[in-house]
Write a protein that holds these residues in place. Structure first.
Motif, mmCIF file in Angstrom:
data_model
loop_
_atom_site.group_PDB
_atom_site.id
_atom_site.type_symbol
_atom_site.label_atom_id
_atom_site.label_comp_id
_atom_site.label_asym_id
_atom_site.label_seq_id
_atom_site.Cartn_x
_atom_site.Cartn_y
_atom_site.Cartn_z
ATOM 1 N N GLU A 1 0.767 -1.066 0.025
ATOM 2 C CA GLU A 1 0.181 -0.030 -0.137
ATOM 3 C C GLU A 1 0.775 1.188 0.031
ATOM 4 N N PHE A 2 0.524 2.006 -0.891
ATOM 5 C CA PHE A 2 1.459 3.272 -0.938
ATOM 6 C C PHE A 2 0.682 4.519 -0.123
ATOM 7 N N ARG A 3 1.366 5.299 0.633
ATOM 8 C CA ARG A 3 0.701 6.546 1.192
ATOM 9 C C ARG A 3 1.735 7.346 1.011
ATOM 10 N N LEU A 4 1.303 8.648 0.967
ATOM 11 C CA LEU A 4 2.011 9.767 0.721
ATOM 12 C C LEU A 4 2.655 10.021 2.234
ATOM 13 N N PRO A 5 4.164 10.396 2.058
ATOM 14 C CA PRO A 5 4.849 10.702 3.284
ATOM 15 C C PRO A 5 4.459 11.877 3.905
ATOM 16 N N ALA A 6 4.801 12.003 5.358
ATOM 17 C CA ALA A 6 4.162 13.149 6.048
ATOM 18 C C ALA A 6 4.864 14.314 5.400
ATOM 19 N N PHE A 7 4.015 15.485 5.480
ATOM 20 C CA PHE A 7 4.367 16.725 5.158
ATOM 21 C C PHE A 7 3.618 17.813 5.850
ATOM 22 N N ASP A 8 4.115 18.975 6.203
ATOM 23 C CA ASP A 8 3.518 20.006 6.718
ATOM 24 C C ASP A 8 3.004 21.248 5.676
ATOM 25 N N THR A 9 1.890 21.553 5.782
ATOM 26 C CA THR A 9 1.459 22.777 5.038
ATOM 27 C C THR A 9 1.311 24.052 5.947
ATOM 28 N N ILE A 10 1.891 24.964 5.351
ATOM 29 C CA ILE A 10 2.271 26.305 5.993
ATOM 30 C C ILE A 10 1.637 27.293 5.464
ATOM 31 N N THR A 11 0.919 28.327 5.715
ATOM 32 C CA THR A 11 0.420 29.370 5.192
ATOM 33 C C THR A 11 1.013 30.753 5.741
ATOM 34 N N LEU A 12 1.950 31.334 4.969
ATOM 35 C CA LEU A 12 2.503 32.612 5.547
ATOM 36 C C LEU A 12 1.590 33.753 5.579
ATOM 37 N N GLN A 13 1.976 34.696 6.338
ATOM 38 C CA GLN A 13 0.918 36.041 6.396
ATOM 39 C C GLN A 13 0.650 36.630 5.094
ATOM 40 N N ASN A 14 1.839 36.466 3.897
ATOM 41 C CA ASN A 14 1.229 37.124 2.741
ATOM 42 C C ASN A 14 0.428 36.227 1.874
ATOM 43 N N GLY A 15 0.011 35.073 2.590
ATOM 44 C CA GLY A 15 -0.914 34.280 1.785
ATOM 45 C C GLY A 15 -0.118 32.863 0.956
ATOM 46 N N THR B 1 1.486 29.573 0.087
ATOM 47 C CA THR B 1 1.416 28.308 0.722
ATOM 48 C C THR B 1 2.660 27.740 0.796
ATOM 49 N N VAL B 2 3.217 26.819 1.643
ATOM 50 C CA VAL B 2 4.268 26.185 1.929
ATOM 51 C C VAL B 2 4.210 24.823 2.150
ATOM 52 N N TYR B 3 4.842 23.726 1.516
ATOM 53 C CA TYR B 3 4.665 22.429 1.847
ATOM 54 C C TYR B 3 6.259 21.984 2.125
ATOM 55 N N LEU B 4 6.342 21.370 3.316
ATOM 56 C CA LEU B 4 7.764 20.822 3.650
ATOM 57 C C LEU B 4 7.576 19.268 3.951
ATOM 58 N N MET B 5 8.355 18.510 3.384
ATOM 59 C CA MET B 5 8.621 17.089 3.471
ATOM 60 C C MET B 5 9.828 16.643 3.466
ATOM 61 N N GLU B 6 10.094 16.010 4.880
ATOM 62 C CA GLU B 6 11.368 15.606 5.294
ATOM 63 C C GLU B 6 11.559 14.283 4.437
ATOM 64 N N ARG B 7 12.847 14.073 3.811
ATOM 65 C CA ARG B 7 13.188 12.738 3.284
ATOM 66 C C ARG B 7 14.842 12.718 3.405
ATOM 67 N N HIS B 8 15.311 11.810 4.534
ATOM 68 C CA HIS B 8 16.743 11.848 4.674
ATOM 69 C C HIS B 8 17.353 10.631 4.106
ATOM 70 N N GLU B 9 16.855 10.023 3.245
ATOM 71 C CA GLU B 9 17.535 8.960 2.605
ATOM 72 C C GLU B 9 18.854 9.261 1.863
ATOM 73 N N VAL B 10 18.774 10.304 1.182
ATOM 74 C CA VAL B 10 20.005 11.003 0.588
ATOM 75 C C VAL B 10 20.295 12.618 0.760
ATOM 76 N N PRO B 11 21.312 12.858 0.506
ATOM 77 C CA PRO B 11 21.464 14.435 1.123
ATOM 78 C C PRO B 11 21.217 15.338 -0.252
ATOM 79 N N LEU B 12 19.957 15.476 -0.545
ATOM 80 C CA LEU B 12 19.628 16.057 -1.759
ATOM 81 C C LEU B 12 18.276 16.763 -1.296
ATOM 82 N N ILE B 13 17.996 17.969 -1.648
ATOM 83 C CA ILE B 13 16.930 18.919 -1.539
ATOM 84 C C ILE B 13 16.325 19.188 -2.863
ATOM 85 N N SER B 14 15.108 18.891 -3.282
ATOM 86 C CA SER B 14 14.302 19.555 -4.414
ATOM 87 C C SER B 14 13.320 20.497 -3.790
#
Length: 472
Positions: free
Chosen positions: A34-48, A50-63
């Motif tokens: 079964e596939f489930r989307l990894p956990a992530f935070d949804t943040i809304t800044l004061q200027n409107g 939208t920010v999605y933050l999903m931690e993935r520590h398997e490799v030292p890369l950022i997208s």
């Protein structure tokens, strides 16, 4: 006040080798994890923003990617403006020219890309965790402070004009554009994302600046970060880099982008006098990306034309040798979509190929999908789905797609359940509901003198020349 929403989920399934997945599918029904989307935070800044933050520590890369809800549907009478603007973001900022940006990313082995589609524009970057301090601020600068250098913009515009002309030399490159223009007509969805030779040629630096100011605003955008970072620290960086971004003018109003027009059978015949093949699409209205039936329809379409052993490919390629390939697909948009059977054939075989495509399509109603065929397709789809979302870049792309098309995570998390619950009876109901059967719409690109009479068999014919500017 900053709003933070915690979205729970389990880690993504482990990587499954393509060869193993294919072997399992060929062997018959399999119990895919079964596939489930990894956990992530949804943040809304004061200027409107939208920010999605999903931690993935398997490799030292950022997208990281910025997604702006603006595309060809917002071009109005200036087709190609969103596309030109999206690419022009990479031409330099008010502080760094294009050469400096290219050097900053290339020197570190990082990747930077951007562009615009029908409804959304994207800037994306992939880099090593160690380069975050150097490249994330530059990424923010690209999104918020583009210079739109006039000389560079002019060269980009000329390349795009040449690209349109070259694309029409290969009908398979443009048949979808003709198809969508035919189906949606004057509505925003009918605007070609690439623009036309004349519309692009008329665009100026001022048009690009105006478009950017109108649509590139924090309350119309999302910043998505997936990879090896700590969410608390990354949130602080994003707030520092994007928190001062301000929207100009009132919030953008939602617009109706149009519906498929299919009140009668129609054929768009695109004349290419030197063609030795006929390229064709047959279909009609489809579904929106967030349609509740999106997942089961992928299974049904797999049977019809979604894999090499599909009905269409078996009949038109394997059994009859009329083509090198035939497929079908639902092309989804945020408000609606299209469905099409797609193939090409040698000019003398046009009549036979079209007839066989129609006959094969009719099997959905005349014969239906039996249990064994459905189970095979379900196993195939379940084997194909998880590997599409293994890397940080793929997951960032998925979150961007969800944002742009209002797709809830439940569609992703319930994927396996939605596939497993599909029965022949449910499949039949979905075929009747979603697959266009009456008043089919057809695009034919080929030598009109040879196929004009054939075209008339499938509806009212409108004929244009492929050298004519535009797509309808």
């Amino acid at each position: 006040m900053t709003l933070i929403i915690q979205t729970a989920g389990r880690p993504a399934v482990a990587i499954v080798a393509a060869a193993l997945a294919s072997a399992l599918c060929a062997a018959g029904p399999a119990q895919a994890a079964e596939f489930r989307l990894p956990a992530f935070d949804t943040i809304t800044l004061q200027n409107g923003l939208t920010v999605y933050l999903m931690e993935r520590h398997e490799v030292p890369l950022i997208s990281v990617r910025a997604v702006i809800k603006a595309g060809a549907v917002n071009d109005d009478q200036q087709a190609g403006l969103s596309n030109l603007t999206g690419d022009a973001l990479l031409l330099g900022t008010t502080a760094h020219d294009k050469a400096a940006i290219d050097q900053a990313f290339d020197y570190r082995g990082a990747r930077l890309a951007g562009g615009a589609g029908t409804e959304a524009s994207t800037v994306q970057a992939n880099f090593a965790k160690a380069d975050t301090a150097a490249l994330l601020p530059l990424f923010a600068e690209i999104v918020q402070q583009p210079s739109f250098n006039d000389a560079e913009l002019g060269k980009l515009r000329e390349r795009k004009i040449s690209g349109i002309k070259q694309a029409k030399e290969a009908p398979r490159n443009v048949v979808q554009t003709y198809y969508r223009a035919m189906l949606f007509g004057d509505s925003p969805y009918g605007i070609p994302a690439s623009g036309t030779v004349s519309s692009l040629g008329a665009l100026k630096q001022g048009d690009v600046r105006r478009y950017y100011q109108q649509y590139y605003r924090p309350d119309n955008a999302a910043i998505i970060v997936v990879g090896d970072f700590q969410k608390s620290a990354m949130r602080q960086q994003i707030e520092a880099l994007f928190g001062a971004w301000k929207a100009s003018g009132p919030a953008l109003a939602l617009q109706d982008n149009g519906k498929v027009s299919a009140d009668k059978a129609r054929v768009l015949l695109v004349n290419k006098p030197d063609a030795i093949e006929t390229t064709f699409l047959i279909g009609g209205a489809g579904i929106a990306r967030n349609d509740p039936d999106y997942v089961p329809l992928q299974v049904i379409n797999t049977v019809l034309g979604g894999r090499f052993t599909s009905w269409l490919n078996d009949e038109l390629r394997v059994n009859s040798g009329l083509t090198y390939g035939a497929n079908s697909s639902f092309s989804t948009l945020s408000q609606t979509g299209t469905f099409a059977i797609s193939s090409f054939t040698a000019l003398p075989k046009t009549e036979a190929a079209l007839a066989l495509a129609h006959k094969t399509y009719q099997r959905l109603w005349d014969q239906g999908i039996d249990k064994a065929t459905l189970e095979s397709a379900k196993a195939y789809v379940k084997g194909q789905f998880p590997p599409r979302y293994e890397t940080s870049e793929q997951l960032a792309g998925l979150l961007g797609e969800m944002y742009a098309n209002q797709v809830g995570r439940e569609q992703i998390d319930n994927f396996t359940k939605s596939v497993d619950s599909l029965t022949p009876e449910k499949a039949k109901a979905l075929v009747d509901k979603h697959f266009p059967r009456q008043h089919l719409q057809t695009v034919l690109i080929g030598k009109a003198d040879t196929i004009r009479a054939i075209a008339k068999q499938y509806g009212d014919v409108t004929e244009i020349d492929i050298t004519a500017d535009g797509f309808r």
